[in-house]
Design a protein around this motif. Structure first.
Motif, PDB file in Angstrom:
ATOM      1  N   LEU A  92       0.822  -1.209   0.000  1.00 46.33           N
ATOM      2  CA  LEU A  92       0.000   0.000   0.000  1.00 46.33           C
ATOM      3  C   LEU A  92       0.855   1.259   0.000  1.00 46.33           C
ATOM      4  CD1 LEU A  92      -2.803  -1.100   2.502  1.00 46.33           C
ATOM      5  CD2 LEU A  92      -2.854  -1.101  -0.001  1.00 46.33           C
ATOM      6  N   ALA A  93       1.993   1.217   0.718  1.00 46.25           N
ATOM      7  CA  ALA A  93       2.886   2.378   0.726  1.00 46.25           C
ATOM      8  C   ALA A  93       3.460   2.626  -0.666  1.00 46.25           C
ATOM      9  CB  ALA A  93       4.011   2.159   1.733  1.00 46.25           C
ATOM     10  N   ALA A  94       3.839   1.565  -1.369  1.00 48.28           N
ATOM     11  CA  ALA A  94       4.387   1.730  -2.721  1.00 48.28           C
ATOM     12  C   ALA A  94       3.335   2.295  -3.667  1.00 48.28           C
ATOM     13  CB  ALA A  94       4.901   0.386  -3.235  1.00 48.28           C
ATOM     14  N   LEU A  95       2.114   1.779  -3.587  1.00 44.60           N
ATOM     15  CA  LEU A  95       1.042   2.320  -4.427  1.00 44.60           C
ATOM     16  C   LEU A  95       0.761   3.775  -4.067  1.00 44.60           C
ATOM     17  CD1 LEU A  95      -1.387  -0.749  -4.448  1.00 44.60           C
ATOM     18  CD2 LEU A  95       0.065   0.057  -6.337  1.00 44.60           C
ATOM     19  N   GLY A  96       0.818   4.100  -2.780  1.00 46.24           N
ATOM     20  CA  GLY A  96       0.629   5.485  -2.359  1.00 46.24           C
ATOM     21  C   GLY A  96       1.719   6.405  -2.882  1.00 46.24           C
ATOM     22  N   THR A  97       2.958   5.935  -2.875  1.00 40.06           N
ATOM     23  CA  THR A  97       4.064   6.728  -3.420  1.00 40.06           C
ATOM     24  C   THR A  97       3.865   6.974  -4.907  1.00 40.06           C
ATOM     25  OG1 THR A  97       5.568   5.781  -1.766  1.00 40.06           O
ATOM     26  CG2 THR A  97       6.563   6.820  -3.694  1.00 40.06           C
ATOM     27  N   LEU A  98       3.475   5.929  -5.628  1.00 39.65           N
ATOM     28  CA  LEU A  98       3.202   6.087  -7.055  1.00 39.65           C
ATOM     29  C   LEU A  98       2.077   7.089  -7.292  1.00 39.65           C
ATOM     30  CD1 LEU A  98       3.426   2.375  -8.258  1.00 39.65           C
ATOM     31  CD2 LEU A  98       4.959   4.233  -8.918  1.00 39.65           C
ATOM     32  N   TRP A  99       1.032   7.015  -6.463  1.00 40.00           N
ATOM     33  CA  TRP A  99      -0.078   7.951  -6.639  1.00 40.00           C
ATOM     34  C   TRP A  99       0.388   9.393  -6.458  1.00 40.00           C
ATOM     35  CZ3 TRP A  99      -2.261  11.697  -3.618  1.00 40.00           C
ATOM     36  CH2 TRP A  99      -3.449  12.256  -4.105  1.00 40.00           C
TER      37      TRP A  99
END
Length: 556
Positions: A92-99
């Motif tokens: 979730l943190a990686a997806l949040g960073t991408l967002w």
């Protein structure tokens, strides 16, 4: 379905991101070095109800704040499965960073630029590799990127009315604080204020609004966010009469932060170390830099702050982490999202250049060819690197399947290059990298799991000693305690191996018929009768031996 090309490109990006980062979720257990430690701490929180003070075994664990372990424990409480829960925070943190990168690129430039910046970040090797591991770094990168996101939206006045965005300003400071109580280094978010302030004074289109009383809402948000953990922890620790809790406070607030930065005691590296890391672990994204640097220079001459602030912050972070003697490759990872953001608007043009396309093609040929030749060598031959790898991890049964996976990936990469590589080398490269991460998650990681996680070792221990025996651990690692099939007795983690061995022998003497010791080979006492022990081979590059009561009779 999305009706515009930009919308379709965005949907395709998120599908690929979820596939690359999420493949394999729930198919493996925690692996060393850090994953078993954090999962063990989180499991103790769930089982004991003590969420303020992390524990490794019966000892307080003061190396890191507990925020990451809180998330793991929360996800276990929601899903009831540690294989899912321990990796979800990183995903979730990686997806949040991408967002953050995609959305900020879309707001500062166009939706297409945001997607290009997202691809530049997603397929940088270090970002993807770290995002598929249950370490603290993906979470702290998210907080730092979210902090930059908030500060940039405010100082660049991204809002439609071109005025200050005080909620984003507060978000930036609060995210920095959450980064601090995640790993301490979240404070580097605020380095963004240095180039922003200088640019504002020199007449660039940057507004910090220092004279506005609302400026202080940012520092207030920082303090309040940090107090989520600091205040209850300090109250509980200072109210406890045990000296262990005072030592915990001193260690986590002083030794693991300021002292560790000012006088590092491990991971010594030269001052140029992070240049090497970026040149290798940020592949293939870093391949664009020879063309991007002149383009950045031209845009800075036009006084475009959208490039100045991310690039200046990247340089400041590089300097910040290069000063101490102790360096680890993941320290520089928080700078990668801002580099990808500044690269995003250049990529549509750069990727059409023949030199860039040739570079991408060469990289993909080397990468795919190395996998193909390495996999075939493992299958048909007996290369030295394979012998060492298999012996250190006891992977004799999995070696051929592992070779087949690597060779298949090489064949896929070469096939992609031959099929579409001449016309669209970037697509061939992205297809190859996507296949690598998907196959790693779905096939390679499960093959390595029993040895890498110590599940295989601890399952064999349980089988040999039987269901009614008691087990003690000497010179243990976190994965041994985490993967044990029963409650175990341990004799301290930071305690010297000789002292652990003596405590273990004393414990075993109380009931020699039912108590066994699992001992790392380097800690075996000389008095133990080797003819009565059971050697279990290697796991995690360490040898392990089972010691029954009869083998320690000479140690009285």
């Amino acid at each position: 379905m999305p009706k515009t090309p930009a919308a379709r490109d965005t949907w395709l990006f998120w599908i690929i991101a979820l596939l690359v980062l999420g493949a394999g979720l729930g198919l493996r257990d925690p692996w060393p070095a850090d994953e078993p430690r954090f999962a063990l701490v989180a499991r103790h929180m769930v089982e004991s109800g003590d969420w303020l003070f992390p524990h490794r075994g019966h000892e307080l664990y003061s190396d890191k704040p507990p925020l990451f372990m809180w998330l793991q424990a929360i996800f276990h409480s929601l899903f009831g499965n540690w294989r899912v829960a321990f990796l979800l925070p990183s995903l979730l943190a990686a997806l949040g960073t991408l967002w953050c990168v995609v959305d900020l690129g879309s707001r500062l430039w166009t939706r297409r630029v945001g997607v290009y910046a997202g691809y530049a970040l997603l397929f940088a090797m270090q970002f993807t590799w770290q995002s598929k591991k249950a370490q603290i770094d993906p979470l702290v990168v998210f907080w730092i990127t979210l902090g930059n996101y908030g500060l940039l939206r405010h100082v660049l006045q991204v809002a439609r009315n071109r005025g200050p965005d005080w909620p984003m300003w507060m978000l930036g400071w609060a995210a920095a604080a959450l980064g601090v109580i995640t790993k301490g280094v979240g404070i580097i978010v605020l380095l963004m204020l240095l180039p922003a302030g200088i640019a504002s004074l020199r007449g660039w289109d940057v507004k910090v609004h220092v004279r506005d009383p609302k400026f202080w809402l940012g520092p207030l948000a920082f303090v309040l966010a940090a107090c989520v953990w600091l205040v209850p922890m300090l109250i509980a620790a200072l109210g406890n009469t045990s000296p262990d809790y005072r030592a915990y406070v001193d260690d986590i607030l002083l030794r693991q932060t300021a002292k560790r930065y000012g006088s590092s005691w491990d991971h010594g590296q030269p001052v140029w170390y992070f240049l090497e890391v970026m040149a290798t672990m940020w592949l293939p994204t870093v391949l664009a830099l020879p063309w991007a640097i002149p383009a950045w220079r031209r845009r800075l001459r036009r006084r475009d702050p959208r490039y100045l602030l991310p690039l200046a912050w990247w340089v400041l972070v590089l300097v910040f982490f290069s000063i101490p003697g102790g360096k680890r490759d993941m320290y520089i990872l928080p700078a990668l999202p801002m580099m990808a953001l500044a690269l995003g608007p250049l990529l549509p043009g750069l990727l059409r250049r023949r030199g860039v396309q040739r570079t991408v093609s060469v990289f993909t040929w080397v990468f795919a060819g190395a996998m193909l030749l390495g996999g075939l060598a493992m299958w048909f031959g007996d290369p030295g690197f394979e012998r060492r790898f298999v012996a250190e991890r006891s992977l004799e049964a999995e070696a051929r399947a592992l070779a087949a996976c690597i060779a298949a990936l090489g064949f896929f990469g070469v096939g992609s290059l031959l099929w579409i590589g001449r016309r669209r080398p970037v697509v061939a490269m992205l297809a190859t990298l996507t296949a690598v991460w998907v196959v790693f998650g779905l096939a390679i990681a499960p093959l390595l799991n029993d040895s890498s996680s110590s599940r295989g070792l601890m399952t064999e221990v349980g089988r040999r000693i039987g269901p009614d025996a008691e087990l003690g651990l000497v010179a243990w690692r976190e994965q041994n305690l985490l993967m044990a099939d029963r409650p175990v007795t341990e004799f301290g983690f930071k305690v010297l191996f000789d002292e652990q061995m003596q405590r273990g022998l004393a414990w075993q003497r109380q009931s020699p018929g039912t108590r066994w010791l699992l001992v790392q080979d380097v800690a075996l006492a000389a008095c133990i009768d080797g003819t009565r022990t059971q050697h279990l081979g290697n796991a995690n590059r360490r040898g392990w031996t089972l010691v029954p009561g009869a083998a320690s009779e000479g140690c009285h």
